[in-house]
Enzyme design. Structure first.
Site, mmCIF file in Angstrom:
data_model
loop_
_atom_site.group_PDB
_atom_site.id
_atom_site.type_symbol
_atom_site.label_atom_id
_atom_site.label_comp_id
_atom_site.label_asym_id
_atom_site.label_seq_id
_atom_site.Cartn_x
_atom_site.Cartn_y
_atom_site.Cartn_z
ATOM 1 N N THR A 143 -7.943 2.936 8.985
ATOM 2 C CA THR A 143 -8.172 3.685 10.226
ATOM 3 C C THR A 143 -9.190 3.006 11.152
ATOM 4 O OG1 THR A 143 -7.591 5.734 9.137
ATOM 5 C CG2 THR A 143 -8.913 5.938 11.138
ATOM 6 N N ASP B 3 0.856 -1.191 0.000
ATOM 7 C CA ASP B 3 0.000 0.000 0.000
ATOM 8 C C ASP B 3 0.898 1.249 0.000
ATOM 9 O OD1 ASP B 3 -2.345 1.509 0.254
ATOM 10 O OD2 ASP B 3 -2.347 1.380 2.458
HETATM 11 P P1 13P Z 1 -8.453 4.785 5.848
HETATM 12 O O1 13P Z 1 -7.326 4.764 6.829
HETATM 13 O O2 13P Z 1 -9.111 6.109 5.792
HETATM 14 O O3 13P Z 1 -9.377 3.671 6.018
HETATM 15 O O4 13P Z 1 -7.768 4.603 4.401
HETATM 16 C C1 13P Z 1 -7.072 3.437 4.139
HETATM 17 C C2 13P Z 1 -6.333 3.551 2.866
HETATM 18 O O5 13P Z 1 -6.778 4.133 1.909
HETATM 19 C C3 13P Z 1 -5.023 2.887 2.789
HETATM 20 O O6 13P Z 1 -4.366 3.170 1.607
#
Ligand code: 13P
Length: 273
Positions: free
Chosen positions: A226, A79
């Protein structure tokens, strides 16, 4: 099945994949338990910070072993890869998919960097995700606008050959101060001009009805981080406040279960249940 092929299979459906970040054995287990109970495929994501924390071989092998142990269909994805070198390391280690995020660079530079990673990934048969537009990262301003422009998205995908494209349509990473309003019309226009799998970052806190709408307009992957961290830590803190247990095998399960419940809810949304 390769992730890029799974994305193609999903293109004409109202189903998407949930991509969950994990940070340790406990969050990994919480997420995978949800996938088992929902009998659902899932993407497991690692950021540079999580890789630094766990160590690349351990992070990857822990995920792979847990996926096999639970008999799941799941993919391991980098990611927000912030450099060619990190993407290369992950591909070499055996990741199924990498994100190269050069979205803060000028358009031409984003294309150049992404193209380089696509060329490398093709040697591994791996999938590549890139980002176009401004999706605020943790700590960045959510006021600044930089939505993905459909015509640029079309050119970007054609020139880079990327499999998946993260779009900026009104989400941001982290908690929202107010309910996010997504530009879903824009999403539909982006869908019309590109056949890459479209990705929604910042999935935490987006109302489920909006997520469903976004999927019906072409989103194939929804990222969630999150809310996982939040429910895990909140549950753990509450548990520790009320007891002096030091056997950590008795302390963590409530937090693991809380992650499982959360992820099951989200899996039902992406699986259109
Ligand atoms: P959130 O932390 O807002 O869920 O986003 C996760 C995300 O897009 C990781 O790349």
């Amino acid at each position: 099945m390769r992730l890029q092929d799974k994305y193609k299979e999903l293109q004409s459906t109202s189903v998407a994949l949930l991509a969950t970040n994990f940070y340790n054995f406990e969050t990994l287990e919480g997420v995978l338990q949800a996938a088992v109970r929902c009998n659902s495929p899932i993407i497991l994501q690692l950021t540079r910070s999580s890789i630094d924390y766990l160590g690349l071989p351990l992070a990857l092998q822990m995920a792979r072993t847990a996926i096999d142990y639970h008999g799941l269909k799941a993919w391991v994805h980098l990611d927000h890869g912030d450099s060619y070198e990190l993407a290369a390391q992950c591909l070499d280690a055996g990741f199924d998919s990498v994100m190269i995020d050069a979205s803060e660079k000028p358009f031409r530079e984003n294309i150049k960097t992404t193209k380089k990673v696509v060329a490398l990934a093709s040697k591994y048969g791996a999938c590549v995700e890139a980002e176009l537009g401004y999706v605020a990262k943790l700590g960045q301003s959510t006021e600044k606008e930089g939505f993905t422009m459909p015509e640029e998205a079309g050119r970007f995908v054609d020139e880079t050959g990327v499999d998946a494209l993260a779009v900026a349509i009104g989400t941001s990473h982290g908690f929202y101060k107010k309910e996010p309003r997504l530009d879903l019309e824009r999403l539909s226009r982006i869908r019309e001009v590109t056949n890459a799998a479209l990705v929604l970052h910042g999935g935490s806190g987006v109302p489920h009805a909006t997520l469903r709408d976004a999927i019906s307009r072409g989103i194939c992957k929804i990222n969630l981080a999150t809310e996982i961290k939040n429910i895990f830590m909140k549950t753990l803190k509450a548990k520790l406040e009320n007891e002096s247990e030091i056997d950590l095998r008795k302390v963590f399960p409530d937090a693991i279960d809380a992650v499982t419940s959360l992820v099951m809810e989200k899996l039902n949304v992406v699986n259109n249940k």
